[in-house]
Design a protein around this motif. Structure first.
Motif, PDB file in Angstrom:
ATOM      1  N   SER A  63       0.813  -1.218   0.000  1.00 39.27           N
ATOM      2  CA  SER A  63       0.000   0.000   0.000  1.00 39.27           C
ATOM      3  C   SER A  63       0.851   1.276   0.000  1.00 39.27           C
ATOM      4  O   SER A  63       0.364   2.336  -0.347  1.00 39.27           O
ATOM      5  CB  SER A  63      -0.957   0.002   1.196  1.00 39.27           C
ATOM      6  N   SER A  64       2.097   1.187   0.395  1.00 33.11           N
ATOM      7  CA  SER A  64       2.992   2.340   0.414  1.00 33.11           C
ATOM      8  C   SER A  64       4.213   2.018  -0.440  1.00 33.11           C
ATOM      9  O   SER A  64       4.954   1.087  -0.128  1.00 33.11           O
ATOM     10  CB  SER A  64       3.416   2.638   1.859  1.00 33.11           C
ATOM     11  N   SER A  66       4.086   0.808  -3.521  1.00 29.89           N
ATOM     12  CA  SER A  66       3.782  -0.511  -4.085  1.00 29.89           C
ATOM     13  C   SER A  66       4.601  -0.812  -5.341  1.00 29.89           C
ATOM     14  O   SER A  66       4.921  -1.972  -5.608  1.00 29.89           O
ATOM     15  CB  SER A  66       2.298  -0.646  -4.378  1.00 29.89           C
TER      16      SER A  66
END
Length: 121
Positions: A63-64, A66
């Protein structure tokens, strides 16, 4: 690492050779003896701490950053310095290990063992 997981029957698929470290395995090919049933080692990677070229440290996951997570998995390319890995473990089913030598000049026997091996996995 893997010995600390043994009492819980949780595993991370490790390499087919003993001298590859976890970094080379995870950022390299990720192949293990349990590849077919547990996927590659890098498929179990959930988070990485990465020092970037400008000296900053970032946390990379799905999510960070990706795109960096995708690029790190099996890329063998230097996107930065990985200082920490986090993996998803999985329950190990009952497993039998050993070596079996099959004469390749007897095609009927070879096919029988090949079919058995496919069925077992």
């Amino acid at each position: 690492m893997s010995t600390s997981l043994v009492p819980t029957s949780q595993v991370i698929p490790l390499d087919t050779v003993v001298f590859t470290g976890i970094t080379g395995l995870t950022l390299g090919d990720g192949l293990s003896w349990l590849l077919r049933s547990l996927r590659a080692t890098y498929d179990r990677l959930t988070e990485v701490s990465l020092v970037t070229a400008d000296g900053g440290e970032i946390t990379v996951d799905d999510s960070s950053h990706s795109d960096a997570m995708w690029a790190l998995k099996g890329s063998r390319e230097g996107l930065g310095i990985v200082t920490q890995f986090q993996f998803e473990t999985t329950q190990l089913r009952e497993t039998v290990c050993g070596t079996l030598r099959i004469p390749t000049d007897d095609s009927r026997t070879y096919r029988s063992f090949s079919n058995l091996a496919e069925w077992m996995v």
